[in-house]
Design an enzyme around this catalytic site. Sequence first.
Site, PDB file in Angstrom:
ATOM      1  N   HIS A 330       0.864  -1.193   0.000  1.00  0.00           N
ATOM      2  CA  HIS A 330       0.000   0.000   0.000  1.00  0.00           C
ATOM      3  C   HIS A 330       0.893   1.232   0.000  1.00  0.00           C
ATOM      4  O   HIS A 330       1.944   1.255   0.635  1.00  0.00           O
ATOM      5  CB  HIS A 330      -0.912   0.021   1.241  1.00  0.00           C
ATOM      6  CG  HIS A 330      -2.090   0.924   1.083  1.00  0.00           C
ATOM      7  ND1 HIS A 330      -2.007   2.275   1.285  1.00  0.00           N
ATOM      8  CD2 HIS A 330      -3.359   0.661   0.710  1.00  0.00           C
ATOM      9  CE1 HIS A 330      -3.198   2.808   1.068  1.00  0.00           C
ATOM     10  NE2 HIS A 330      -4.039   1.856   0.720  1.00  0.00           N
ATOM     11  N   ASP A 387      -7.912  -5.350   0.039  1.00  0.00           N
ATOM     12  CA  ASP A 387      -8.375  -6.242  -1.037  1.00  0.00           C
ATOM     13  C   ASP A 387      -7.986  -7.697  -0.818  1.00  0.00           C
ATOM     14  O   ASP A 387      -8.407  -8.566  -1.587  1.00  0.00           O
ATOM     15  CB  ASP A 387      -7.796  -5.752  -2.376  1.00  0.00           C
ATOM     16  CG  ASP A 387      -8.382  -4.407  -2.761  1.00  0.00           C
ATOM     17  OD1 ASP A 387      -7.614  -3.474  -3.028  1.00  0.00           O
ATOM     18  OD2 ASP A 387      -9.616  -4.285  -2.731  1.00  0.00           O
TER      19      ASP A 387
HETATM   20  C1  SDX Z   1      -6.251  -0.018  -2.923  1.00  0.00           C
HETATM   21  O1  SDX Z   1      -4.470   4.509  -2.147  1.00  0.00           O
HETATM   22  C2  SDX Z   1      -5.403   3.902  -1.524  1.00  0.00           C
HETATM   23  O2  SDX Z   1      -5.794   4.284  -0.450  1.00  0.00           O
HETATM   24  C3  SDX Z   1      -5.997   2.693  -2.240  1.00  0.00           C
HETATM   25  C4  SDX Z   1      -6.999   1.867  -1.441  1.00  0.00           C
HETATM   26  C5  SDX Z   1      -8.289   2.634  -1.194  1.00  0.00           C
HETATM   27  O3  SDX Z   1      -9.015   2.271  -0.241  1.00  0.00           O
HETATM   28  O4  SDX Z   1      -8.603   3.541  -2.014  1.00  0.00           O
HETATM   29  O5  SDX Z   1      -6.439   1.473  -0.212  1.00  0.00           O
HETATM   30  C6  SDX Z   1      -7.405   0.626  -2.229  1.00  0.00           C
HETATM   31  O6  SDX Z   1      -5.987   0.310  -4.053  1.00  0.00           O
HETATM   32  C7  SDX Z   1      -5.384  -0.973  -2.148  1.00  0.00           C
HETATM   33  C8  SDX Z   1      -4.148  -1.478  -2.991  1.00  0.00           C
HETATM   34  C9  SDX Z   1      -4.639  -2.600  -3.900  1.00  0.00           C
HETATM   35  N1  SDX Z   1      -3.584  -2.961  -4.878  1.00  0.00           N
HETATM   36  C10 SDX Z   1      -2.939  -4.145  -4.770  1.00  0.00           C
HETATM   37  O7  SDX Z   1      -3.110  -4.952  -3.849  1.00  0.00           O
HETATM   38  C11 SDX Z   1      -2.003  -4.420  -5.954  1.00  0.00           C
HETATM   39  C12 SDX Z   1      -0.657  -4.954  -5.424  1.00  0.00           C
HETATM   40  N2  SDX Z   1       0.020  -3.854  -4.742  1.00  0.00           N
HETATM   41  C13 SDX Z   1       0.961  -3.069  -5.490  1.00  0.00           C
HETATM   42  O8  SDX Z   1       0.653  -2.881  -6.825  1.00  0.00           O
HETATM   43  C14 SDX Z   1       1.449  -1.840  -4.718  1.00  0.00           C
HETATM   44  O9  SDX Z   1       1.735  -2.257  -3.457  1.00  0.00           O
HETATM   45  C15 SDX Z   1       0.560  -0.613  -4.639  1.00  0.00           C
HETATM   46  C16 SDX Z   1       0.112  -0.143  -5.992  1.00  0.00           C
HETATM   47  C17 SDX Z   1      -0.660  -0.896  -3.813  1.00  0.00           C
HETATM   48  C18 SDX Z   1       1.347   0.496  -3.953  1.00  0.00           C
HETATM   49  O10 SDX Z   1       2.377   0.824  -4.827  1.00  0.00           O
HETATM   50  P1  SDX Z   1       3.470   1.965  -4.436  1.00  0.00           P
HETATM   51  O11 SDX Z   1       3.124   2.652  -3.185  1.00  0.00           O
HETATM   52  O12 SDX Z   1       3.700   2.792  -5.636  1.00  0.00           O
HETATM   53  O13 SDX Z   1       4.725   1.112  -4.091  1.00  0.00           O
HETATM   54  P2  SDX Z   1       5.751   0.647  -5.153  1.00  0.00           P
HETATM   55  O14 SDX Z   1       5.038   0.103  -6.352  1.00  0.00           O
HETATM   56  O15 SDX Z   1       6.756   1.733  -5.345  1.00  0.00           O
HETATM   57  O16 SDX Z   1       6.403  -0.594  -4.405  1.00  0.00           O
HETATM   58  C19 SDX Z   1       7.458  -0.391  -3.496  1.00  0.00           C
HETATM   59  C20 SDX Z   1       8.310  -1.632  -3.657  1.00  0.00           C
HETATM   60  C21 SDX Z   1       8.644  -1.941  -5.121  1.00  0.00           C
HETATM   61  O17 SDX Z   1       9.901  -2.589  -5.132  1.00  0.00           O
HETATM   62  P3  SDX Z   1      11.221  -1.679  -5.508  1.00  0.00           P
HETATM   63  O18 SDX Z   1      10.941  -1.042  -6.853  1.00  0.00           O
HETATM   64  O19 SDX Z   1      11.343  -0.684  -4.398  1.00  0.00           O
HETATM   65  O20 SDX Z   1      12.341  -2.691  -5.561  1.00  0.00           O
HETATM   66  O21 SDX Z   1       7.570  -2.778  -3.188  1.00  0.00           O
HETATM   67  C22 SDX Z   1       7.363  -3.678  -4.275  1.00  0.00           C
HETATM   68  C23 SDX Z   1       7.595  -2.914  -5.566  1.00  0.00           C
HETATM   69  O22 SDX Z   1       8.044  -3.776  -6.597  1.00  0.00           O
HETATM   70  N3  SDX Z   1       5.971  -4.094  -4.182  1.00  0.00           N
HETATM   71  C24 SDX Z   1       5.550  -5.357  -4.315  1.00  0.00           C
HETATM   72  C25 SDX Z   1       4.158  -5.297  -4.102  1.00  0.00           C
HETATM   73  N4  SDX Z   1       3.791  -4.043  -3.867  1.00  0.00           N
HETATM   74  C26 SDX Z   1       4.915  -3.296  -3.926  1.00  0.00           C
HETATM   75  N5  SDX Z   1       6.188  -6.493  -4.596  1.00  0.00           N
HETATM   76  C27 SDX Z   1       5.431  -7.610  -4.656  1.00  0.00           C
HETATM   77  N6  SDX Z   1       4.084  -7.656  -4.461  1.00  0.00           N
HETATM   78  C28 SDX Z   1       3.421  -6.509  -4.181  1.00  0.00           C
HETATM   79  N7  SDX Z   1       2.102  -6.536  -3.980  1.00  0.00           N
END
Ligand code: SDX
Length: 453
Positions: A330, A387
């Site tokens: 998140h 989720d």
């Molecule tokens: C919702 O914003 C909100 O409030 C949203 C929400 C709401 O109520 O409105 O809470 C609802 O959207 C919840 C999130 C649902 N999405 C997912 O579950 C999809 C999987 N999660 C990721 O796509 C990600 O964690 C996000 C999109 C939720 C957050 O992305 P960020 O904050 O941009 O973080 P990032 O992509 O920069 O990740 C940081 C690091 C990365 O690695 P590095 O580039 O630093 O090496 O963490 C890794 C990412 O690759 N990473 C994950 C991961 N999520 C982040 N690696 C594996 N699995 C994951 N799920």
Amino acid sequence: MKFPTGQAKHRQGTVGLEGQERNGMSDKKAKLTVGDREIELKVFSGSVGPEVIDVRALYRDTGMFTYDPGFTSTASCESKITYIDGEAGILLYRGYPIEQLAEKSDFMEVCYLLIYGDLPNKTEKKKFVREITYHTMVHEQLNHFFNGFRRDAHPMAIMVGVVGALAAFYHDSTDITDPRQRMIASYRLIAKMPTLAAMAYKYSTGQPFIYPRNDLSYAANFLYMTFGVPCETYEVSPTLERAMDLIFTLHADHEQNASTSTVRLAGSSGANPFACIAAGIASLWGPAHGGANEACLKMLGEIGTVDRIPEFIKRAKDKDDPFRLMGFGHRVYKNFDPRANVMRETSKKVLAELGIEDPLFEVARELERIALEDEYFIEKRLYPNVDFYSGIILKAMGFPTEMFTVLFALARTVGWVSQWNEMISDPVQKIGRPRQLYTGEPQRDFVALDKRG
Ligand code: SDX
């Protein structure tokens, strides 16, 4: 029907550009040195949470922009609606902790709270519920819209189209400068989303649409319109009614997430409320946002059994593999998502009360356990989000996977309209128009076709 203007009962000060704030200004200043120039920037403090540096005059004073793709360090607005402390796993709706609202309140009270800023008293609640109840029917002509879609259309595609089309029916609530019309549109959207969502589901099954009933609660009415059929009486299970109402509460609002920011940006141009909410639905559909509940259940299904979890954990950690653990991570919660905790307990209860043994629940629990002990997830502070467990409950309740994000949009509509009203009422709001860091070609002259290489 008289509609209040929707202003929060006790609106405190707002922060003006030249500091005409009545509150929110700390005595701190931020100093920025650019080359041989040093400029001072105002610092504003909220009631809780991080302070902000006011950069609104930065371009005027320095000719420079800030740079923040994804807005990881940017406050796009001032708001009094929802507060999140991602480190402490705190989520407050108008100051009330989500755990208390989940346990003691209900979705109609939460809607009133988000719109007006306070929990309703008995009279206010009765009036509000009645007004929402009496707006649940949709214009009969809307039914024809559905016939234009394929039966196997994704219900989110239908919702984006049909919600935007409400602007073609409700001309008496599209003048966004009129607080009364804004409230009518807000009530209509909250009231009609369950009806439209149920219609999208029914259309996919080939079953007839079921009209809303005014004698049922908001959650019960939605379940009735979704799972009822004309040929027999449909009794709404109190367990499912309570679980549905709770799921709506958990999804109602969440600060300036992608879809809410989309609604605010669309609204900042003066677009009508139905168009703004349709834009929010479109943004929520993405698998990185609200689409994650559908993607998460599909992922759990793909994993299938506990022994395959390590293979997927490995893929999630592989930089060269686009696979991510859906329902994990998140932007704000770097500890735990309080909604996920409530959702986990609710899924356990719903499965038990329905007598369902869903192997995917065990896969989810084991995946959570393994991931939370894994160095990668610990170091990147990735925890289950709202989720991760919601799909398990929704599947147990009988919803097809494609409907999961529709339910998220249904619940989030009250958050979107609350934030939209707050934005329009904010005296400092103006059309959102970000700038950029341009790295394309500097100016060059046109080359005639016969002169090109
Ligand atoms: C919702 O914003 C909100 O409030 C949203 C929400 C709401 O109520 O409105 O809470 C609802 O959207 C919840 C999130 C649902 N999405 C997912 O579950 C999809 C999987 N999660 C990721 O796509 C990600 O964690 C996000 C999109 C939720 C957050 O992305 P960020 O904050 O941009 O973080 P990032 O992509 O920069 O990740 C940081 C690091 C990365 O690695 P590095 O580039 O630093 O090496 O963490 C890794 C990412 O690759 N990473 C994950 C991961 N999520 C982040 N690696 C594996 N699995 C994951 N799920």
